[in-house]
Design a protein around this motif. Sequence first.
Motif, PDB file in Angstrom:
ATOM      1  N   GLU A 174     -42.793  -0.570 -12.972  1.00 14.12           N
ATOM      2  CA  GLU A 174     -42.226  -1.852 -12.555  1.00 14.12           C
ATOM      3  C   GLU A 174     -41.906  -2.660 -13.813  1.00 14.12           C
ATOM      4  OE1 GLU A 174     -43.925  -4.741 -13.301  1.00 14.12           O
ATOM      5  OE2 GLU A 174     -45.689  -3.706 -14.068  1.00 14.12           O
ATOM      6  N   ARG A 175     -41.012  -3.620 -13.654  1.00 15.52           N
ATOM      7  CA  ARG A 175     -40.681  -4.531 -14.759  1.00 15.52           C
ATOM      8  C   ARG A 175     -40.353  -5.899 -14.166  1.00 15.52           C
ATOM      9  NH1 ARG A 175     -35.248  -1.435 -16.654  1.00 15.52           N
ATOM     10  NH2 ARG A 175     -36.512  -1.177 -18.531  1.00 15.52           N
ATOM     11  N   ILE A 176     -41.341  -6.436 -13.440  1.00 17.66           N
ATOM     12  CA  ILE A 176     -41.149  -7.689 -12.722  1.00 17.66           C
ATOM     13  C   ILE A 176     -42.097  -8.748 -13.251  1.00 17.66           C
ATOM     14  CG2 ILE A 176     -40.241  -6.638 -10.633  1.00 17.66           C
ATOM     15  CD1 ILE A 176     -43.002  -6.660  -9.438  1.00 17.66           C
ATOM     16  N   LYS A 180     -41.428 -14.289  -9.428  1.00 19.59           N
ATOM     17  CA  LYS A 180     -40.089 -13.815  -9.091  1.00 19.59           C
ATOM     18  C   LYS A 180     -40.113 -12.338  -8.685  1.00 19.59           C
ATOM     19  CE  LYS A 180     -37.788 -16.964 -12.336  1.00 19.59           C
ATOM     20  NZ  LYS A 180     -36.859 -17.051 -13.497  1.00 19.59           N
ATOM     21  N   LYS A 183     -37.577 -10.929  -5.877  1.00 17.58           N
ATOM     22  CA  LYS A 183     -36.195 -10.961  -6.358  1.00 17.58           C
ATOM     23  C   LYS A 183     -35.966  -9.862  -7.394  1.00 17.58           C
ATOM     24  CE  LYS A 183     -32.859 -14.208  -8.430  1.00 17.58           C
ATOM     25  NZ  LYS A 183     -32.533 -13.517  -9.685  1.00 17.58           N
ATOM     26  N   GLU A 184     -36.901  -9.736  -8.347  1.00 16.47           N
ATOM     27  CA  GLU A 184     -36.706  -8.779  -9.430  1.00 16.47           C
ATOM     28  C   GLU A 184     -36.935  -7.339  -8.984  1.00 16.47           C
ATOM     29  OE1 GLU A 184     -38.586  -9.796 -13.092  1.00 16.47           O
ATOM     30  OE2 GLU A 184     -37.210 -11.478 -13.405  1.00 16.47           O
ATOM     31  N   GLU A 187     -33.388  -6.648  -7.800  1.00 18.66           N
ATOM     32  CA  GLU A 187     -32.249  -6.793  -8.706  1.00 18.66           C
ATOM     33  C   GLU A 187     -32.389  -6.068 -10.036  1.00 18.66           C
ATOM     34  OE1 GLU A 187     -31.512 -10.945  -9.161  1.00 18.66           O
ATOM     35  OE2 GLU A 187     -30.981 -11.253  -7.051  1.00 18.66           O
ATOM     36  N   ASN A 188     -33.607  -5.870 -10.527  1.00 16.15           N
ATOM     37  CA  ASN A 188     -33.772  -5.275 -11.852  1.00 16.15           C
ATOM     38  C   ASN A 188     -33.441  -3.784 -11.850  1.00 16.15           C
ATOM     39  OD1 ASN A 188     -34.627  -7.766 -12.653  1.00 16.15           O
ATOM     40  ND2 ASN A 188     -36.731  -7.179 -13.100  1.00 16.15           N
ATOM     41  N   ASP A 189     -32.895  -3.306 -12.968  1.00 14.43           N
ATOM     42  CA  ASP A 189     -32.706  -1.863 -13.139  1.00 14.43           C
ATOM     43  C   ASP A 189     -34.061  -1.166 -13.122  1.00 14.43           C
ATOM     44  OD1 ASP A 189     -30.028  -2.366 -13.406  1.00 14.43           O
ATOM     45  OD2 ASP A 189     -29.971  -2.064 -15.575  1.00 14.43           O
ATOM     46  N   ARG A 190     -34.058   0.082 -12.693  1.00 11.89           N
ATOM     47  CA  ARG A 190     -35.303   0.840 -12.571  1.00 11.89           C
ATOM     48  C   ARG A 190     -35.187   2.139 -13.365  1.00 11.89           C
ATOM     49  NH1 ARG A 190     -39.536  -0.952  -8.832  1.00 11.89           N
ATOM     50  NH2 ARG A 190     -41.280   0.317  -9.481  1.00 11.89           N
ATOM     51  N   GLY A 213     -30.369  -2.937  -8.362  1.00 11.28           N
ATOM     52  CA  GLY A 213     -30.081  -2.656  -9.757  1.00 11.28           C
ATOM     53  C   GLY A 213     -29.840  -1.164  -9.936  1.00 11.28           C
ATOM     54  N   GLU A 230     -41.251  -1.996 -23.949  1.00 16.36           N
ATOM     55  CA  GLU A 230     -40.798  -3.303 -23.478  1.00 16.36           C
ATOM     56  C   GLU A 230     -41.855  -4.379 -23.726  1.00 16.36           C
ATOM     57  OE1 GLU A 230     -38.034  -1.529 -19.828  1.00 16.36           O
ATOM     58  OE2 GLU A 230     -40.009  -2.417 -19.402  1.00 16.36           O
TER      59      GLU A 230
END
Length: 427
Positions: A174-176, A180, A183-184, A187-190, A213, A230
């Motif tokens: 995950e990168r949330i 948020k 939403k993320e 919408e975020n790329d995975r 995403g 990251e």
Amino acid sequence: MQTPQASHSPVPAEGIRTVSVIGLGYIGLPTAAMFAASGKQVVGVDISQHAVDSINAGKPHIEEGDLDALVERCVATGHLRAVAAPVQADAFIIAVPTPVGPAPQNEPDISFVEAAARSIAPVLKQGDLVIIESTSPVGTTGHISRLLAAERPDLCFPHAPAETTDVHLAYCPERIIPGKMLKELVENDRIIGGMTPECSRIATGLYSAFVRGQCIESDDRTAEMVKLTENAFRDVNIAFANELSMICGDAGINVWDVIALANRHPRVSILNPGPGVGGHCIAVDPWFIVASAPERARLIRTAREVNDAKPGYVLAEARRLLDADPAAKAVCLGLTYKPDVDDFRESPSLEIAKALSSEYPGRILCSDPYAHALPAGFADRAGLVFVPHVDALTQASLVVMLVGHTAFRVHARPADKHVIDTTGFWI
């Protein structure tokens, strides 16, 4: 290694009807709810009976934006339920903690991931998909594949070359961000790190149920390193700001003015300093890289040490002011690890408040709008005295601003008190 690429033709996820999420915390529960909202039958698994009971009553045990309404709806429609032990499913997502051990070794601890894998081993069947979302050292997915193979020698796993693979494995971090998350998640790329290209395609098909995403296919080891990279990148940049704040503080220079003016350079973007770094990601993940390459990861190690040292700098300034006036009281404003969330994990602010309360009993007041999220009895055991922030500001002559919760915006910078503003809340 698979060449990273955006997936244009993922394996359809229609065959994956049931999804089991192991670990219903800050990542697992929102993920489970999103799959349930997409139409999957989702069974969440958690060792906490309180979490299980709360979710089955349609009430999340964590605070996160619109998660309350989403969980309530998914439970009501029958798409989401929670249990205390794994049951059969078509896909299993492991989202359990991966802490580090005590300093100075700071060794990664994947025992929770191993335990989760062992718990699902008896219910695995041919065609299942196992995904690890927990932040993990490079090589963890392969390790879990071998662990499962030892538990289930009747099934073929992707670490061993074979004509067919019975159970597919992938690492999909995950990168949330708290506040948020829903939403993320969409919408975020995975990053989809399958142990084989087929594993990647099947996992991409599953996440495509709700992710808008890009799902970018790679291999498991690359995906594991991407997640660590990251957060290490963010940690290094925060360390620069925290180190600068201490240098400026010692020199009697306003660090906020320095940062604001330096950031007017077209290629400079310095982050804001704080009381340290908290949470279960940035404060932890860089140690996984350091542990894997201790001789190479010199900058990453130093950044962690700088950020871990910042609470001590704040404590020294608070002690100086408290020692100068033995009758003075101080208020610590905000104890979570970041603003407007109920998450206290690895919080430097909480550690600062605990240290001051221990050293100056009866003189330290604490205020946080999310104090109710602390375990029952925690404040008493830690010696913390919680009061509403309005009352605390009236009683204290020293204000230590640690976390800039929106609830504190009703107060202007106190003109008649000493203020240690670690976040630039009142600049």
